[in-house]
Design a protein around this motif. Structure first.
Motif, PDB file in Angstrom:
ATOM      1  N   ILE A 157       0.947  -1.244   0.142  1.00  0.00           N
ATOM      2  CA  ILE A 157      -0.085  -0.076  -0.002  1.00  0.00           C
ATOM      3  C   ILE A 157       0.993   1.209  -0.039  1.00  0.00           C
ATOM      4  O   ILE A 157       1.828   1.396   0.532  1.00  0.00           O
ATOM      5  CB  ILE A 157      -0.770   0.080   1.323  1.00  0.00           C
ATOM      6  CG1 ILE A 157      -1.799   1.055   1.177  1.00  0.00           C
ATOM      7  CG2 ILE A 157      -0.194   0.052   2.661  1.00  0.00           C
ATOM      8  CD1 ILE A 157      -3.024   1.166   2.077  1.00  0.00           C
ATOM      9  N   ARG A 158       0.409   2.183  -0.627  1.00  0.00           N
ATOM     10  CA  ARG A 158       1.081   3.520  -0.760  1.00  0.00           C
ATOM     11  C   ARG A 158       0.368   4.741  -0.146  1.00  0.00           C
ATOM     12  O   ARG A 158      -0.518   4.887  -0.197  1.00  0.00           O
ATOM     13  CB  ARG A 158       1.641   3.872  -2.392  1.00  0.00           C
ATOM     14  CG  ARG A 158       2.485   2.883  -2.996  1.00  0.00           C
ATOM     15  CD  ARG A 158       2.835   3.279  -4.415  1.00  0.00           C
ATOM     16  NE  ARG A 158       3.945   2.329  -4.987  1.00  0.00           N
ATOM     17  CZ  ARG A 158       5.009   2.675  -5.006  1.00  0.00           C
ATOM     18  NH1 ARG A 158       5.469   3.599  -4.457  1.00  0.00           N
ATOM     19  NH2 ARG A 158       5.746   1.829  -5.330  1.00  0.00           N
ATOM     20  N   THR A 159       0.918   5.608   0.567  1.00  0.00           N
ATOM     21  CA  THR A 159       0.276   6.292   1.456  1.00  0.00           C
ATOM     22  C   THR A 159       1.104   7.762   1.363  1.00  0.00           C
ATOM     23  O   THR A 159       2.318   7.775   1.619  1.00  0.00           O
ATOM     24  CB  THR A 159       0.166   5.717   3.050  1.00  0.00           C
ATOM     25  OG1 THR A 159      -0.364   4.524   3.009  1.00  0.00           O
ATOM     26  CG2 THR A 159      -0.830   6.808   3.655  1.00  0.00           C
ATOM     27  N   GLU A 160       0.372   8.703   1.182  1.00  0.00           N
ATOM     28  CA  GLU A 160       0.976   9.950   1.275  1.00  0.00           C
ATOM     29  C   GLU A 160       0.938  10.723   2.656  1.00  0.00           C
ATOM     30  O   GLU A 160       0.065  10.509   3.461  1.00  0.00           O
ATOM     31  CB  GLU A 160       0.281  11.030   0.492  1.00  0.00           C
ATOM     32  CG  GLU A 160       0.909  12.275   0.217  1.00  0.00           C
ATOM     33  CD  GLU A 160       0.181  13.354  -0.598  1.00  0.00           C
ATOM     34  OE1 GLU A 160      -0.413  13.974  -0.094  1.00  0.00           O
ATOM     35  OE2 GLU A 160       0.405  13.146  -1.905  1.00  0.00           O
ATOM     36  N   VAL A 161       2.303  10.925   3.092  1.00  0.00           N
ATOM     37  CA  VAL A 161       2.640  11.377   4.544  1.00  0.00           C
ATOM     38  C   VAL A 161       3.157  12.685   4.581  1.00  0.00           C
ATOM     39  O   VAL A 161       4.250  12.924   3.761  1.00  0.00           O
ATOM     40  CB  VAL A 161       3.367  10.342   5.241  1.00  0.00           C
ATOM     41  CG1 VAL A 161       3.926  10.758   6.812  1.00  0.00           C
ATOM     42  CG2 VAL A 161       2.846   9.137   5.111  1.00  0.00           C
ATOM     43  N   GLU A 215       6.320   9.679   0.327  1.00  0.00           N
ATOM     44  CA  GLU A 215       5.412   8.394  -0.032  1.00  0.00           C
ATOM     45  C   GLU A 215       5.890   7.374   0.815  1.00  0.00           C
ATOM     46  O   GLU A 215       6.743   6.796   0.397  1.00  0.00           O
ATOM     47  CB  GLU A 215       5.308   8.190  -1.485  1.00  0.00           C
ATOM     48  CG  GLU A 215       4.259   7.405  -1.931  1.00  0.00           C
ATOM     49  CD  GLU A 215       4.171   7.048  -3.574  1.00  0.00           C
ATOM     50  OE1 GLU A 215       3.283   6.701  -4.072  1.00  0.00           O
ATOM     51  OE2 GLU A 215       5.396   6.983  -4.103  1.00  0.00           O
ATOM     52  N   THR A 243       4.370   0.319   2.101  1.00  0.00           N
ATOM     53  CA  THR A 243       4.359  -0.945   2.986  1.00  0.00           C
ATOM     54  C   THR A 243       4.142  -2.141   2.251  1.00  0.00           C
ATOM     55  O   THR A 243       3.210  -2.200   1.427  1.00  0.00           O
ATOM     56  CB  THR A 243       3.309  -0.714   4.167  1.00  0.00           C
ATOM     57  OG1 THR A 243       3.254   0.725   4.581  1.00  0.00           O
ATOM     58  CG2 THR A 243       3.311  -1.566   5.002  1.00  0.00           C
ATOM     59  N   ASN A 278      -1.903  -2.274   5.471  1.00  0.00           N
ATOM     60  CA  ASN A 278      -3.128  -1.537   5.562  1.00  0.00           C
ATOM     61  C   ASN A 278      -2.856  -0.892   7.029  1.00  0.00           C
ATOM     62  O   ASN A 278      -2.642   0.176   7.281  1.00  0.00           O
ATOM     63  CB  ASN A 278      -4.348  -2.069   5.313  1.00  0.00           C
ATOM     64  CG  ASN A 278      -5.314  -0.708   5.165  1.00  0.00           C
ATOM     65  OD1 ASN A 278      -5.035   0.237   4.669  1.00  0.00           O
ATOM     66  ND2 ASN A 278      -6.552  -0.700   5.661  1.00  0.00           N
ATOM     67  N   SER A 285       0.622   0.455   7.871  1.00  0.00           N
ATOM     68  CA  SER A 285       0.899   1.822   7.191  1.00  0.00           C
ATOM     69  C   SER A 285      -0.122   2.838   7.971  1.00  0.00           C
ATOM     70  O   SER A 285       0.719   3.933   8.133  1.00  0.00           O
ATOM     71  CB  SER A 285       0.147   1.750   5.718  1.00  0.00           C
ATOM     72  OG  SER A 285       0.230   2.994   4.996  1.00  0.00           O
ATOM     73  N   ASP A 286      -1.192   2.678   8.471  1.00  0.00           N
ATOM     74  CA  ASP A 286      -1.878   3.564   9.280  1.00  0.00           C
ATOM     75  C   ASP A 286      -1.070   3.958  10.489  1.00  0.00           C
ATOM     76  O   ASP A 286      -1.185   5.158  10.761  1.00  0.00           O
ATOM     77  CB  ASP A 286      -3.169   3.109   9.733  1.00  0.00           C
ATOM     78  CG  ASP A 286      -4.253   2.896   8.417  1.00  0.00           C
ATOM     79  OD1 ASP A 286      -3.922   3.710   7.408  1.00  0.00           O
ATOM     80  OD2 ASP A 286      -5.217   2.129   8.421  1.00  0.00           O
ATOM     81  N   LYS A 310       1.920   5.896   9.490  1.00  0.00           N
ATOM     82  CA  LYS A 310       1.588   7.412   9.210  1.00  0.00           C
ATOM     83  C   LYS A 310       1.296   8.429  10.242  1.00  0.00           C
ATOM     84  O   LYS A 310       1.716   9.506  10.332  1.00  0.00           O
ATOM     85  CB  LYS A 310       0.492   7.206   8.362  1.00  0.00           C
ATOM     86  CG  LYS A 310      -0.218   8.700   7.887  1.00  0.00           C
ATOM     87  CD  LYS A 310      -1.296   8.685   6.495  1.00  0.00           C
ATOM     88  CE  LYS A 310      -1.660   9.961   6.558  1.00  0.00           C
ATOM     89  NZ  LYS A 310      -2.814  10.004   5.473  1.00  0.00           N
ATOM     90  N   ARG A 311       0.404   7.887  11.407  1.00  0.00           N
ATOM     91  CA  ARG A 311       0.075   8.539  12.543  1.00  0.00           C
ATOM     92  C   ARG A 311       1.642   9.057  13.270  1.00  0.00           C
ATOM     93  O   ARG A 311       1.768   9.892  13.557  1.00  0.00           O
ATOM     94  CB  ARG A 311      -0.650   7.632  13.475  1.00  0.00           C
ATOM     95  CG  ARG A 311      -2.196   7.781  12.753  1.00  0.00           C
ATOM     96  CD  ARG A 311      -3.082   7.047  13.922  1.00  0.00           C
ATOM     97  NE  ARG A 311      -2.825   5.876  14.659  1.00  0.00           N
ATOM     98  CZ  ARG A 311      -3.120   4.788  14.031  1.00  0.00           C
ATOM     99  NH1 ARG A 311      -4.118   4.589  12.881  1.00  0.00           N
ATOM    100  NH2 ARG A 311      -2.676   3.388  14.513  1.00  0.00           N
TER     101      ARG A 311
END
Length: 685
Positions: A10-14, A75, A78, A84, A87-88, A91-92
């Motif tokens: 998963i790709r997450t913008e941070v 970016e 994970t 998922n 990653s959450d 990110k926090r």
């Protein structure tokens, strides 16, 4: 660490929130947190920023290399089955406030860590040596500027990648495994030869990676004056300076003489000991060296007189190193030697110019000129100009009296040119009536005038792509000259009665036996046409001005005429050749040829004597020469006694020279002999 990695990701913008950015201590906290979550969720974290590749989130050095600042957008990538949830939580953490206790103490620590990090980073990036560092996982974590130059790769394109994927022949992984450093080995990297040291990075008895430091050998060669090549070069320069004939003097920025060569000592009459260490501002404050030292501007060709009386010419120039004046260089030469050299050069140049001129005049110009007979200077000069003119398309004007061979010269020019395979058209301007001249030159259309039953091509059109020879151009009617001017200028014309403009590619050769300059002054020849025709003037000398060629002309004409008349070989008495040379030949070569044809046709026997020549030719001989010829020649086949001939010769010599002494010199005998013979034959008392 994970045993397996699935394709789930998963790709997450941070948005990174820490106000001091990713400094060393924050990076350590992030690595710690990433390690904790990776173990808990069985995942792998990577982060990507700007142009960098994906960087592992558990490497503090890689995170620092990314130079992440407050509010930078990253970016987070994970990998794993529980990507998922992991990653959450990550990110926090990255977007949290990072509260670690007493803020003031933390800020001070942060500043110290940040300043040291920046200092070290600048040092590593800008040192002269190349630097490549990998961690224990063989990821590239440092790649400085010199490494970028030598490998031709940017740091952003290789940071975070496996070393063997980027540099397949690298020894860094081997050193990580063996823990044995490799020191001072040489290898080739593209166009560079480098010396490398590779050592493991050991922390608490554990290998954390390896570092490679390497240096371009070329730089060492350039900065080390003690290398053999540089020493050899210095010795060569020293040898050159000591063996050249020019005097060389070097002074430093303060004016002190630091070097002179042997030639300088000889020219200036000063010893090494008397010059070295002296200051030119004291010994010659108004000299050229002092002027250049003060002004910084060079002096070329300065002439001075030294204390020993030697006059020298000097070139004095400032020595500039890195934009700063470091001294002055003076190169001098004894001007006496220069003058002698210039005199020799002038003599050699004059001789070379003369020999070149003679070569041009005497060499075989070309087969088309073989019909032009003669070896005299004037005719050879004319043929040399004609030969050069043949290689161009410019208009030629041949000047010469009637019978000098103007048409023959025009043919030679044509048949020596690249138009030799095209037509050569002759036009005698004096033989065509003015009323017919335009039609003859330009042609006419059918019905242009009464009697024009068909289209006629003129001489210019017939000569297209070739050469037209306009003989006796000075006789052309002035009205016709206007029409000719257009053809000469524009290479185009119209037929009489026609409207079509016909373009020409043609070579024009004109000839005249009159002085066109005089005709221009009289107003009977157009000045503009004269200058258009007189582009390359060639002057053919009259036969009376090239008498050295009469013998060869007689020989050539005689051979041809005898073949035509089926005669055997004919010879000429010496007196005949004297008569032919004395005659002025108003009709030039044509008159000589006609005379020989008539003489050989009527000749009885095989020897031409004076009696076979016309009287008007003989009359131009000096009377003394005629008498001598009559004495020497045997008439009617009768042989007289020796005393008869001897008496005639002595008598003739006395009559011509007036004294026994002068007559004896002319005859090649003693004056007493002449006197005795004269008394014997009763020629003197």
């Amino acid at each position: 660490m994970l045993n397996t990695i699935t394709q789930d990701s998963i790709r997450t913008e941070v948005t990174f929130r820490h106000e001091k950015g990713m400094h060393a201590r924050v990076a350590a906290m992030v690595v710690h947190k990433a390690g904790e979550l990776q173990n808990r969720y069985n995942v792998i974290f990577k982060v990507q920023k700007d142009g960098y590749s994906e960087v592992p989130l558990d490497s503090i050095l890689l995170l620092i290399e990314l130079r992440i600042k407050a509010n930078d957008i990253l970016e987070l990538v994970t990998y794993g089955e529980l990507a998922n949830e992991a990653s959450d939580e990550m990110k926090r953490f990255l977007e949290g406030g990072f509260s670690f206790g007493d803020p003031n103490a933390i800020y001070k620590i942060d500043d110290i860590l940040q300043n040291n990090l920046l200092t070290a980073d600048n040092i590593f990036k800008h040192i002269a040596n190349g630097l490549v560092v990998i961690n224990e996982k063989e990821d590239i974590i440092m790649f400085n500027s010199e490494a970028e130059r030598i490998f031709g790769m940017s740091a952003s394109s290789v940071i975070g990648k496996k070393i063997l994927d980027v540099l397949p022949n690298s020894r860094l992984p081997q050193v990580v495994k063996t823990l044995k450093p490799e020191i001072a080995y040489t290898n080739r990297i593209g166009q560079f030869t480098v010396v490398s040291n590779v050592t493991p990075i050991m922390i608490d008895q554990s290998c954390k990676g390896a570092i490679s430091i390497f240096e371009d050998i070329t730089k060492l060669v350039h900065i080390s004056w003690e290398l053999n090549e540089i020493k050899e070069l210095k010795e060569k320069y020293q040898l050159i300076l000591e063996t050249v004939q020019d005097g060389i003097c070097v002074i430093n920025q303060t004016g002190v003489i630091t070097y002179i060569n042997a030639a300088y000592q000889k020219i200036c009459g000063e010893s090494y000991e008397n010059l070295i260490g002296k200051n030119v501002m004291e010994v010659a404050p108004k000299g050229n060296r002092a002027k250049v030292l003060n002004s910084g501007r060079k002096i070329i060709g300065g002439i001075t007189t030294k204390s020993n009386g030697t006059q020298i010419i000097a070139n004095v120039t400032p020595i500039i190193v890195d934009g700063r004046g470091t001294g002055v260089l003076s190169v001098v030469k004894d001007i006496t030697a220069v003058k002698e050299l210039v005199d020799k050069l002038h003599k050699v140049s004059a001789k070379a110019a003369y020999l070149e001129e003679e070569l041009i005049r005497t060499k075989k110009i070309g087969p088309a000129f073989d019909r032009i007979i003669g070896t005299g200077g004037k005719i050879m000069d004319a043929m040399a100009i004609a030969s050069k003119a043949a290689g161009s398309r410019y208009t030629v004007m041949i000047n010469g009296e009637s019978g000098t061979g103007k048409e023959l010269m025009a043919e030679a020019i044509h048949y020596s040119s690249d138009r030799a395979g095209e037509p050569f058209i002759r036009v005698n301007c004096a033989a065509i009536p003015p009323t017919l001249m335009e039609s003859e030159l330009f042609g006419h259309e059918k019905g242009a005038f009464t009697g024009a039953y068909k289209t006629k091509y003129g001489k210019f059109e017939l000569a297209n792509n070739g050469t037209i020879f306009l003989d006796e151009i000075g006789e052309m009617d002035k009205n016709m000259q206007v029409k000719l001017l257009r053809v000469v200028q524009n290479r185009e014309f119209q037929r009489v009665g026609g409207e079509e403009t016909i373009k020409l590619d043609i070579r024009i050769i004109a000839a005249t036996n009159r002085r066109l300059e005089d005709l221009v002054k009289e107003g009977s020849f157009r000045e503009d046409l004269y200058y258009r025709l007189n582009v390359i003037p060639i002057l053919l000398p009259p036969l009376r001005e090239r008498k050295e060629d009469i013998a060869i002309l007689v020989e050539t004409f005689t051979k041809r005429i005898c073949e035509e008349l089926s005669k055997s070989k004919v010879t000429y008495a010496r007196s005949v050749m004297d008569a032919l040379i004395s005659y002025p030949w108003p009709g030039n070569i044509r008159e000589l040829e006609n005379l020989l044809e008539r003489t050989l046709l009527l000749l009885e026997g095989d020897v031409v004597t004076l009696k076979d020549l016309p009287s008007y030719v003989i009359e131009h001989m000096p009377s003394s020469e005629i008498q001598t010829a009559e004495i020497v020649e045997v008439s009617s086949g009768k042989v007289e006694s020796w005393e008869t001939y001897e008496k005639r010769i002595i008598e003739h010599a006395l009559l011509q020279y007036g004294s026994c002494n002068a007559a004896g010199k002319a005859l090649g005998i003693n004056h007493k002999t002449v006197s005795a013979k004269a008394k014997k034959y009763h020629l003197i008392d």
